[in-house]
Design a protein around this motif. Structure first.
Motif, mmCIF file in Angstrom:
data_model
loop_
_atom_site.group_PDB
_atom_site.id
_atom_site.type_symbol
_atom_site.label_atom_id
_atom_site.label_comp_id
_atom_site.label_asym_id
_atom_site.label_seq_id
_atom_site.Cartn_x
_atom_site.Cartn_y
_atom_site.Cartn_z
ATOM 1 N N VAL A 144 98.400 90.522 -97.404
ATOM 2 C CA VAL A 144 97.329 89.554 -97.562
ATOM 3 C C VAL A 144 96.701 89.416 -96.030
ATOM 4 O O VAL A 144 97.340 88.888 -94.831
ATOM 5 C CB VAL A 144 98.000 87.857 -97.798
ATOM 6 C CG1 VAL A 144 97.888 88.107 -99.802
ATOM 7 C CG2 VAL A 144 98.935 87.126 -97.107
ATOM 8 N N THR A 145 95.580 89.025 -95.968
ATOM 9 C CA THR A 145 94.891 88.290 -94.703
ATOM 10 C C THR A 145 94.399 87.730 -95.235
ATOM 11 O O THR A 145 93.609 87.206 -96.001
ATOM 12 C CB THR A 145 93.616 89.168 -94.469
ATOM 13 O OG1 THR A 145 93.131 90.097 -95.273
ATOM 14 C CG2 THR A 145 94.729 91.405 -93.548
ATOM 15 N N LEU A 146 93.766 86.604 -94.001
ATOM 16 C CA LEU A 146 93.145 85.117 -93.742
ATOM 17 C C LEU A 146 91.867 85.114 -93.498
ATOM 18 O O LEU A 146 92.008 85.892 -92.284
ATOM 19 C CB LEU A 146 94.395 84.063 -93.789
ATOM 20 C CG LEU A 146 95.816 84.084 -94.323
ATOM 21 C CD1 LEU A 146 96.699 83.271 -93.719
ATOM 22 C CD2 LEU A 146 95.431 83.232 -95.545
ATOM 23 N N LEU A 153 92.013 77.505 -95.013
ATOM 24 C CA LEU A 153 92.289 78.659 -94.773
ATOM 25 C C LEU A 153 92.902 79.813 -96.309
ATOM 26 O O LEU A 153 92.507 79.606 -96.986
ATOM 27 C CB LEU A 153 94.231 79.202 -93.868
ATOM 28 C CG LEU A 153 94.192 78.683 -93.047
ATOM 29 C CD1 LEU A 153 95.212 78.835 -91.930
ATOM 30 C CD2 LEU A 153 93.277 79.397 -91.447
ATOM 31 N N VAL A 154 92.322 80.739 -96.214
ATOM 32 C CA VAL A 154 91.070 80.863 -97.464
ATOM 33 C C VAL A 154 91.602 82.571 -97.817
ATOM 34 O O VAL A 154 92.160 83.502 -96.405
ATOM 35 C CB VAL A 154 89.915 81.155 -97.815
ATOM 36 C CG1 VAL A 154 89.307 81.493 -99.368
ATOM 37 C CG2 VAL A 154 89.068 79.735 -97.882
ATOM 38 N N GLY A 173 90.480 84.521 -102.574
ATOM 39 C CA GLY A 173 89.167 82.738 -102.704
ATOM 40 C C GLY A 173 90.289 81.760 -103.088
ATOM 41 O O GLY A 173 89.809 80.617 -102.472
ATOM 42 N N ASP A 174 91.104 82.147 -102.708
ATOM 43 C CA ASP A 174 92.235 81.448 -103.237
ATOM 44 C C ASP A 174 92.511 80.348 -101.746
ATOM 45 O O ASP A 174 92.582 81.163 -100.566
ATOM 46 C CB ASP A 174 93.517 81.499 -103.676
ATOM 47 C CG ASP A 174 94.034 81.630 -104.852
ATOM 48 O OD1 ASP A 174 93.135 81.816 -105.912
ATOM 49 O OD2 ASP A 174 95.072 82.179 -105.585
ATOM 50 N N VAL A 175 92.150 79.021 -101.743
ATOM 51 C CA VAL A 175 92.919 77.940 -100.873
ATOM 52 C C VAL A 175 94.324 77.365 -100.246
ATOM 53 O O VAL A 175 94.581 77.099 -101.224
ATOM 54 C CB VAL A 175 91.739 76.970 -100.475
ATOM 55 C CG1 VAL A 175 92.075 75.954 -99.208
ATOM 56 C CG2 VAL A 175 89.830 77.611 -100.534
ATOM 57 N N LEU A 207 94.382 75.810 -103.886
ATOM 58 C CA LEU A 207 93.383 75.129 -104.494
ATOM 59 C C LEU A 207 93.105 77.012 -104.940
ATOM 60 O O LEU A 207 92.285 77.476 -103.725
ATOM 61 C CB LEU A 207 91.755 74.821 -103.545
ATOM 62 C CG LEU A 207 92.588 72.844 -103.257
ATOM 63 C CD1 LEU A 207 90.830 72.812 -102.633
ATOM 64 C CD2 LEU A 207 92.846 72.142 -104.261
ATOM 65 N N PRO A 208 93.012 77.247 -106.752
ATOM 66 C CA PRO A 208 92.941 78.781 -106.919
ATOM 67 C C PRO A 208 91.072 78.258 -107.066
ATOM 68 O O PRO A 208 90.664 77.948 -107.092
ATOM 69 C CB PRO A 208 93.147 78.453 -108.173
ATOM 70 C CG PRO A 208 93.711 77.431 -108.452
ATOM 71 C CD PRO A 208 93.827 75.785 -107.626
#
Length: 540
Positions: A144-146, A153-154, A173-175, A207-208
């Motif tokens: 993953v990249t953020l 951080l998303v 998009g998940d936090v 946070l989805p």
């Protein structure tokens, strides 16, 4: 309801199919159940339904407190207590209270609106928090990249085929709020390092975004440039980059990011980031391309004016020289016979010898065009054999109408290849072999001609010199070429490859005519037995 029944009763009766339907409908409408439902609907029509109250959970708690003091022998109190404490019933009341507490009127303004929005946002975040458990080895990347968004951080992207993509627990998009109970802050590099060193079970508090990942598209491209992510200062994560070479086959699995696509090699290899068409065009748009030492664009004429003029395509070849070649989208097709076999190369590199040998050995599979000319035929010449003889006026009119693939003038006479002559060969069921100038590829590389383009490359200067000497000694060549002529052939071959290499399906170095012919024949035979990659606009 009654009006409908009256209208049905007023209709005439007969034994037709439509009247049978009316009788059936009348029977349903007269049913006691349907009548009761209609009456209930009519009574509720003018009644505005509102929640009795929005604190039913508090009311249930009070009721349970009251009935707990009743005698255990009271069966009704015990049954009521059991019903009120049932999880499904309490969930129903909780949902009712949440709906009843919502306001669907005009939104408040000013300070009241800001405080309500903040409260609702906090409530929604509290309701949306999820705990995700994953397992990984130390040093294994998550894939993953953020990015930082409002100090959070998303997840910016999930690499196709990576660990997170395979598990399917996180989405773009998940936090990410916590890792193993520790706050992650807002530094993506620190979080990446923290996750990379973790091993075993990892618990993420997120946070989805509730965004579904799109299905990977079936998009295949051939790049026309080399790429090494280690040398790219723009890539967001060099470790996630995918290196490739000119001519490799890549599958694009994600194009959501306008600057960075996710791709993988068709033959093995992991998924990584590559620059998008848009980004690479921006980088290359203003960079001068293919200049030689004299400052002249490759493919243009330099030095002394040649006696024999180069053939010119009927289309705009100058525009073709300045096109940016980034990616070419391809489609995989089952084996099929190409309409044309196009041989490209410098003058004197052996294209005509290879063409004539193919036509001579396989006359039922291959054919070639007869060039047109405006010169008068000699005594031994017959029309339609070596040349098609036409008047200069007729040829000039056809050139102006765009009926020639390429044309030129030599010794005051016009010569050219007419497009209809290509179709005549193809209509006989044979592949038409063409040895043309590279500018003609702009016209040929379409679904109309479906060419297989082979570049016949000149060998090194010493090898070419030795080949010419051997041919002259064997009496196979009567033309005497100087070292300057041979060097011009080598230089022209290099320029053609630089300018038009993106159009070639195969490159054969002609350092031995017999071996070059064998390679060409094997490649052409494979077209009828192996699947082929062709430009996608030939198919769709």
């Amino acid at each position: 309801m009654q009006q409908v029944l009256d209208n049905l009763g007023a209709l005439p009766t007969s034994t037709g199919a439509k009247d049978i339907d009316l009788i059936f409908l009348r029977g349903i409408m007269e049913s006691p159940i349907v009548r009761s439902l209609a009456k209930a609907h009519e009574r509720l029509e003018d009644v505005k339904l509102e929640a009795v109250q929005d604190n039913n959970m508090e009311l249930v708690t009070d009721i349970l407190g009251e009935i707990s003091g009743l005698s255990p022998r009271d069966d009704s109190a015990a049954e009521l207590s059991r019903i009120l404490q049932e999880p499904h019933f309490q969930s129903l009341l909780e949902a009712h209270d949440m709906v009843a507490s919502k306001s669907y009127e005009a939104p408040p303004t000013g300070t009241e609106a800001n405080s309500d929005a903040a409260a609702n946002s906090t409530l929604m975040q509290a309701d949306a928090v999820r705990m995700i458990g994953i397992r990984k080895k130390a040093g294994e990347p998550l894939g993953v990249t953020l990015r930082v968004e409002r100090d959070d951080l998303v997840i910016a992207r999930i690499l196709h085929g990576g660990m997170i993509d395979r598990q399917g627990l996180l989405h773009v998009g998940d936090v990410i709020k916590e890792v193993n109970g520790q706050d992650v802050g807002n530094n993506p590099t620190q979080l990446q390092d923290m996750l990379k060193e973790c091993s075993g079970g990892i618990t993420l508090k997120i946070l989805p975004s509730y965004r579904d990942a799109p299905a990977p598209p079936q998009v295949y491209v051939r790049p026309h440039f080399d790429y090494n992510p280690a040398n790219d200062n723009l890539i967001p994560c060099r470790e996630a980059g995918l290196a490739f070479s000119r001519g490799d086959m890549l599958q694009i699995v994600n194009r959501e990011d306008p600057n960075w696509w996710q791709a993988c090699h068709v033959v093995g290899g992991e998924t990584g980031l590559i620059p998008s068409q848009f980004l690479e065009e921006k980088r290359k748009a203003f960079v001068p391309r293919d200049f030689d030492g004299t400052g002249i664009l490759c493919g243009t004429m330099s030095g002394k004016k040649k006696k024999k003029m180069m053939y010119l395509t009927a289309r705009n070849a100058e525009f073709d020289r300045h096109e940016l070649q980034i990616y070419e989208e391809l489609a995989r097709m089952p084996p099929f016979q190409r309409k044309t076999l196009v041989l490209i190369g410098a003058q004197g590199v052996g294209r005509r010898s290879l063409k004539n040998r193919l036509v001579l050995l396989h006359p039922t599979r291959f054919g070639t065009t007869v060039p047109y000319t405006s010169r008068r035929p000699r005594e031994e010449e017959r029309d339609g054999q070596a040349y098609q003889f036409v008047t200069r006026l007729e040829m000039e009119m056809d050139v102006k109408a765009g009926r020639y693939l390429e044309h030129g003038e030599y010794d005051g006479n016009l010569y050219g290849t007419k497009i209809t002559s290509i179709h005549e060969v193809v209509n006989t069921g044979r592949t038409c072999i063409l040895d043309v100038n590279p500018q003609a590829l702009k016209v040929l590389k379409t679904a109309e001609f479906m060419p297989y383009v082979v570049f016949i490359s000149a060998p090194e200067l010493d090898t070419l010199r030795a080949m010419h000497k051997a041919a002259a000694e064997a009496g196979l060549s009567t033309k005497q070429l100087t070292d300057m002529d041979l060097k011009r052939t080598v230089d022209e071959s290099a320029r053609i490859q630089r300018c038009y290499g993106h159009c070639f399906d195969l490159t054969i170095v002609n350092d031995n005519l017999d071996q070059a012919f064998e390679k060409l024949q094997v490649a052409v035979d494979k077209l009828c037995s192996d699947p082929q990659w062709v430009p996608v606009n030939w198919v769709y």
